[in-house]
Every structure is written in C-alpha cells, then in structure tokens.
Design a protein around this motif. Structure first.
Motif, mmCIF file in Angstrom:
data_model
loop_
_atom_site.group_PDB
_atom_site.id
_atom_site.type_symbol
_atom_site.label_atom_id
_atom_site.label_comp_id
_atom_site.label_asym_id
_atom_site.label_seq_id
_atom_site.Cartn_x
_atom_site.Cartn_y
_atom_site.Cartn_z
ATOM 1 N N ARG A 1 0.869 -1.177 0.000
ATOM 2 C CA ARG A 1 0.000 0.000 0.000
ATOM 3 C C ARG A 1 0.903 1.223 0.000
ATOM 4 N N GLY A 2 0.710 2.107 -0.970
ATOM 5 C CA GLY A 2 1.534 3.311 -1.034
ATOM 6 C C GLY A 2 1.371 4.148 0.222
ATOM 7 N N GLU A 3 2.483 4.616 0.762
ATOM 8 C CA GLU A 3 2.412 5.344 2.040
ATOM 9 C C GLU A 3 3.074 6.710 1.952
ATOM 10 N N LYS A 4 3.066 7.287 0.771
ATOM 11 C CA LYS A 4 3.674 8.616 0.587
ATOM 12 C C LYS A 4 2.838 9.677 1.307
ATOM 13 N N PRO A 5 3.480 10.525 2.099
ATOM 14 C CA PRO A 5 2.718 11.619 2.731
ATOM 15 C C PRO A 5 2.160 12.562 1.666
ATOM 16 N N ALA A 6 0.982 13.071 1.914
ATOM 17 C CA ALA A 6 0.357 13.970 0.939
ATOM 18 C C ALA A 6 1.267 15.170 0.681
ATOM 19 N N GLY A 7 1.401 15.487 -0.586
ATOM 20 C CA GLY A 7 2.162 16.674 -0.964
ATOM 21 C C GLY A 7 3.660 16.462 -1.063
ATOM 22 N N GLY B 1 7.896 4.762 2.688
ATOM 23 C CA GLY B 1 6.999 5.920 2.662
ATOM 24 C C GLY B 1 6.569 6.365 4.048
ATOM 25 N N GLY B 2 6.403 5.418 4.952
ATOM 26 C CA GLY B 2 5.981 5.726 6.304
ATOM 27 C C GLY B 2 7.057 6.417 7.124
ATOM 28 N N TYR B 3 8.292 6.367 6.673
ATOM 29 C CA TYR B 3 9.390 6.995 7.413
ATOM 30 C C TYR B 3 9.540 8.480 7.064
ATOM 31 N N ILE B 4 8.963 8.859 5.935
ATOM 32 C CA ILE B 4 9.209 10.220 5.436
ATOM 33 C C ILE B 4 8.684 11.276 6.409
ATOM 34 N N GLY B 5 7.423 11.123 6.801
ATOM 35 C CA GLY B 5 6.799 12.125 7.676
ATOM 36 C C GLY B 5 7.561 12.309 8.976
ATOM 37 N N PRO B 6 7.791 11.247 9.736
ATOM 38 C CA PRO B 6 8.541 11.396 10.994
ATOM 39 C C PRO B 6 9.949 11.947 10.784
ATOM 40 N N ILE C 1 9.815 -2.232 13.426
ATOM 41 C CA ILE C 1 10.149 -1.597 12.143
ATOM 42 C C ILE C 1 9.242 -0.400 11.848
ATOM 43 N N GLY C 2 8.418 -0.030 12.804
ATOM 44 C CA GLY C 2 7.628 1.200 12.665
ATOM 45 C C GLY C 2 8.567 2.395 12.703
ATOM 46 N N PRO C 3 8.133 3.539 12.173
ATOM 47 C CA PRO C 3 9.043 4.686 12.045
ATOM 48 C C PRO C 3 9.615 5.174 13.370
ATOM 49 N N ASP C 4 8.790 5.284 14.401
ATOM 50 C CA ASP C 4 9.286 5.812 15.676
ATOM 51 C C ASP C 4 10.361 4.899 16.255
#
Lengths: 307, 259
Positions: free
Chosen positions: A157-163, A191-196, A290-293
């Motif tokens: 599932r794509g997890e890119k942050p919006a924008g 993708g989930g790592y980008i935001g944090p 393996i979650g971002p935090d």
C-alpha cells in the motif's frame, strides 16, 4: 497498488500481447483488466500450482504470462512450480503478489508475505520488484514486462505523505536528504518513514534511501549511496521481511565484498509473531520494531552509543 | 505401417534402451519398458512437426531419448553419454536444449499443467499442432494433476491428449495398495473428457485411439506391464530402481531378441 497495476496492465495490453491469470481473486479491482483483455484474461480458479504451470506452458509457446494472487498464494503454495516450470527454463512469467509483508494485517498469518523475496531470489534468473510508492507502479509494470524472464512483483500500500514530491522511479533512490547516517528501506515501508523524518533537523536526520529491486547483482547500489555509508561509517536497513533471505543480508554482503568500511550496522526486519497476537499491519510492524518511531529511536541510540 | 514393422522397430529401440541403462548403471528400466511402445509410436508415426510431446513421468527419460534417436533427432553420441558427467541427457529430462525435450520434468505432477498451458496458448494464437502428455498412473496421487484436469476440461482443450501409462505399480507398492485410483476411466469421464482404454502394448489399438476424432480433451489409459518384454522384470516393483547386472542384461537381451 493493486488498482495501479490493473490500470498499468490495461494500458500495456493495448501495446503487447500477454496472458493474465488470476487465482480467482481480484473482485472489485481487476474487472477493467478482464474487460480489456477478453479471452487473454483467464481465471484459473483456486488452483495456484496449476496456474503457475499453465503460465509456464503458455510462456513456452512464446507468449508472456502474468500470474496474480494474494502474495503467499502466488509464491509459497506453488514454489516448486515456480522453481521447476518457470525458472529452470527461464520462461517469461511475471508473478504478482498482492499484500506484501504484513499488509493483510488482521486477516491472519496465512495471508502475510514476510519471507517472499527471500524464497524467490535463490531461484534461477528470478528478479524481484517492490514498488515503493503507488506512483512507481506504472514504471515498474513496464520494466517488468520489457525485461524478459521470471519476475516477482510484491505489491503493498503506497504510504507517501500527501504533498511530498518523490523522485522518479529507480531501483535505488535517495528519497530524503539528511546529514545523518544512511537509512535504506525496502518498498512501501519507506513511505511511512518520510513524515517522521521530516520532523527532525535535516543536518542530523538519517538520509533516507529506497530500494525497489533485487537481486543486487542486477541492481547494485549507486556510488552516491556507498559514499554516504562510508562517510557516515554507518548503515541502517529496514524491511518488512524476515532476516533470512532479506535485502539487509544482501546489502551487507555486497558492501563487505566491495570493501566498504561501515562500523555501525543495524537491520530492522520482520520478526514474525513474537507475542503470538495478531492485528493490523502497523501492529505487526510495531511488534517487529520496524515502525518509524522505533527505527528512528534505535538509529539515534546506535549512533550515540557506538559513536 | 504393419504390426511386423512396428515390432521390429520396437525391438531395436528396446535393445538400445537396455544397453543404455546397463552401460550407465541406471535404474528406472521397468517404467521405461512399460511406456516405450507409446513413446516410440508417437515419435515415429503419430506426431506431426508442430506437435509437442511432454513426458510428465520424467523417470521414463530413457524411452524418450531412444525414441528421439530412432526418429533421427538425437545422435548416438548423446545416448552414449546418458546419465554421465557432461551429459545433456540426464536421468530425468532437462528441457530447453532440444525441441523434443521442451520441459524439465521428473518431479511428478508438473507435466500436465505445462501441457495445458502450451495447448491453451495454441488455442489463443490459433496455432497448429497438438500436445501429447504422457503420465504415470501413480502420478495421479499428485493433487496438481487434478487441478490441471479441472482446468483443461473447463477450457475444453481438445488439442491436448493425455496418455496414462497404467502399469499398476508405483514407488513403494501397487497403485491399488498405496492409494486406490480405480476406476480411473470412470473418474475421468465425470470431467467431460473423451476417455479411452487400450492395451498399451498393442500399437494398432493405440493408433486407433490416437487417431479418433474428439471434441473434448482426450485421455488414453494405456494398460501396460512394468518391465514389458523381460520376464524377470515384468510386474516387479524393484525394477523401478535397480540397475542391471551383466548377467541380467544378457538375459534381457536374449529375451528381447528371441523371435
């Protein structure tokens, strides 16, 4: 990503002839492809071993064949058919597994795919593609189609942050700059790592790289990545896959062979089911650390204690 | 092609098969002798240029190699290297190097799905040529074969013919002792297939079954004898495995050569 694959294949079937097999899955998703392909779209029923053998037989007649199912049903159930019927002959068959890693979450362990590319990569001539973002899918489908031979495509599932602006598709990509150590993530997990990471100071945060293709023999790391590892004397690899047969192992092996100096290394990978409990994809990522935090914290600890 | 002529060709093939297995000290001779008649007939008389043969029971590789040799498609040098270092003809077929050996087989339960795929592609492309797949009877223990049967019947692959070498013996017992399969013909008929049963050592009966027009996928159950033509091998399970001693080889040649 499944809808994106469907759309890409609808476009592709206008350009070239191929057969598409589904193991009786794709309801409310693959109908446009079925309608576009007509008789070339074949529901092979709930019989994955036969579906793979049939696809190999079709490919033996000079026609590319695609095979689709939920990931473990496409790589685990018919493993011997993939090995003997496809790979031993190098036939042009593309396996598409939906729901890589823990993507099927609470559906249970039978539907998870946490050892998929580790099982595929030892097979003769097999190439693995793990699109990172939904936006990658069209380029990946085209590349898979135009690269003759066996291939396994792991969908998530794509997890890119919006924008967030992502760089164009490449097997290796620097997704986010940072003055800290190299962090390589495989597939959508990235993708989930980008935001944090964006919340951290750029000068010290890990430099985030995405890996989308294996094996490294055909998709070696670029010089810029290796330079970053050497400069930081550190490498962190994260993936939604068990340690055996993982990208982390492959990258470490590759860098050791290349004589790359890297004193600090940590591998964040799927741990299976450590608590014996089941839940969403993020629940299992969390349990595996393996979650971002968790990854960001462990990298900081490693850099501080081993610094 | 008369009975006398075929028997003469079969004798030549059988002697070459025995010598090849004896010199290479290789077993599996029993199942080769039960299927040799059909494989030879297909390659010398029944199959046309566009046709494809798939040996799902890969342990009868020797019979396939000898049939290709008899058809002038493998040379003597290849046969002499059977099962030896540097060979192209291993104990089970390795596909891809010879048009008559398209697929690597030997793990049972693969050939039928591959055959169905080739037949399906020909249907899609409206390409000529039939597909013939030879299976063992014990091989029907494999679930993948039943998956393939459901598929090929549903797809109405009438360009595909299954030949089943029903010699009644499998790896560690008779087929009736290990997992009851009979009545095979009745089972297949329920899948809407054109099912025929013949004596697998009667080439005229086999020829008729092969030539019969069918609007459904065809299944020919060939009742055969494991080790056919060599008295001490016939219907003996150990000849699934044993290589021949010099004495056994001489005795086998003597029996096959006898008028």
């Amino acid at each position: 990503m499944r809808d994106a694959v469907c759309k890409a294949l609808v476009g592709l079937c206008v350009e070239r002839k191929f057969a598409f097999f589904t193991g009786d899955l794709g309801f409310m998703a693959l109908e446009p492809l079925r309608d576009a392909m007509g008789g070339m779209f074949i529901n092979a029923g709930v019989a994955e071993q036969n579906m793979v053998s049939v696809a190999a037989g079709v490919a033996s007649e000079g026609m590319q064949a695609w095979v689709y199912s939920i990931a473990p049903f496409v790589y685990a159930r018919p493993l011997e058919q993939i090995r003997n019927d496809i790979c031993s002959h190098g036939f042009d068959v593309k396996l598409v597994g939906n729901g890589g890693g823990y993507a099927y979450g609470s559906m249970g362990a039978t539907h998870h795919a946490i050892e998929d590319y580790g099982l595929m990569l030892p097979l003769q001539g097999m190439r693995v593609f793990v699109p990172v973002f939904t936006e990658d899918v069209d380029a990946v489908v085209r590349k898979v189609s135009h690269t003759y031979g066996p291939a396994y495509l792991r969908l998530g599932r794509g997890e890119k942050p919006a924008g967030f602006a992502i760089p164009p598709y490449a097997p290796w990509r620097k997704v986010l700059d940072g003055g800290g150590p190299a962090l390589l993530a495989v597939g959508p997990l990235c993708g989930g790592y980008i935001g944090p990471l964006l919340k951290l100071e750029e000068k010290s945060r890990p430099q985030l790289w995405a890996l989308a293709e294996l094996p490294l023999a055909t998709s070696p790391p670029p010089d810029e990545f290796i330079a970053r590892v050497e400069k930081g004397d550190a490498l962190f690899v994260a993936e939604e896959h068990v340690i055996q047969g993982s990208a982390g192992q492959a990258v470490a092996y590759h860098l050791m062979n290349a004589g790359v100096r890297c004193r600090r290394f940590a591998h964040f990978h799927a741990a299976g089911y450590p608590s014996g409990l089941y839940g969403s994809q993020s629940f299992h990522r969390s349990e595996s650390g393996i979650g971002p935090d968790s990854v960001i914290r462990k990298i900081a600890d490693k850099m501080r204690t081993d610094g | 092609m008369g009975d006398v002529e075929f028997k003469s060709l079969l004798k030549k093939a059988k002697l070459r098969l025995l010598r090849m297995h004896y010199e290479s000290k290789v077993g599996h001779i029993g199942g080769n002798l039960s299927s040799l008649d059909a494989i030879l007939y297909l390659h010398l008389f029944a199959m046309k240029n566009d046709d494809l043969f798939v040996l799902s029971k890969g342990h009868s590789a020797g019979a396939l190699y000898v049939a290709l040799w008899m058809a002038g498609k493998l040379d003597e040098g290849d046969l002499e290297k059977f099962h030896r270092d540097g060979t192209r003809i291993a104990g089970h077929p390795t596909g891809g190097w010879h048009p008559g050996i398209r697929f690597s087989t030997g793990s049972l339960g693969h050939g039928l799905g591959l055959s169905a795929g080739a037949a399906l592609a020909r249907k899609i492309k409206a390409a000529p040529g039939k597909v013939f797949c030879l299976l063992s009877d014990g091989e029907w223990n494999e679930g993948s074969n039943w998956e393939a049967l459901i598929f090929l019947a549903h797809q109405k692959l009438d360009n595909l013919t299954l030949l089943i070498d029903a010699n009644g013996l499998q790896g560690f017992g008779g087929t009736s002792e290990v997992a009851t399969l009979e009545p095979l013909a009745e089972k297949f008929r329920t899948f809407a297939l054109d099912v025929r049963e013949v004596d697998g050592h009667d080439h005229a009966a086999l020829a008729l079954a092969l030539a019969a027009q069918a609007t459904l996928p065809k299944v020919i159950i060939m009742r055969t004898v494991k080790g056919k033509g060599v008295s001490f091998m016939e219907n003996r399970m150990e000849w699934h495995y044993l290589p021949m001693t010099e004495e056994q080889y001489k005795k086998a040649v003597e029996e096959v050569t006898a008028p």
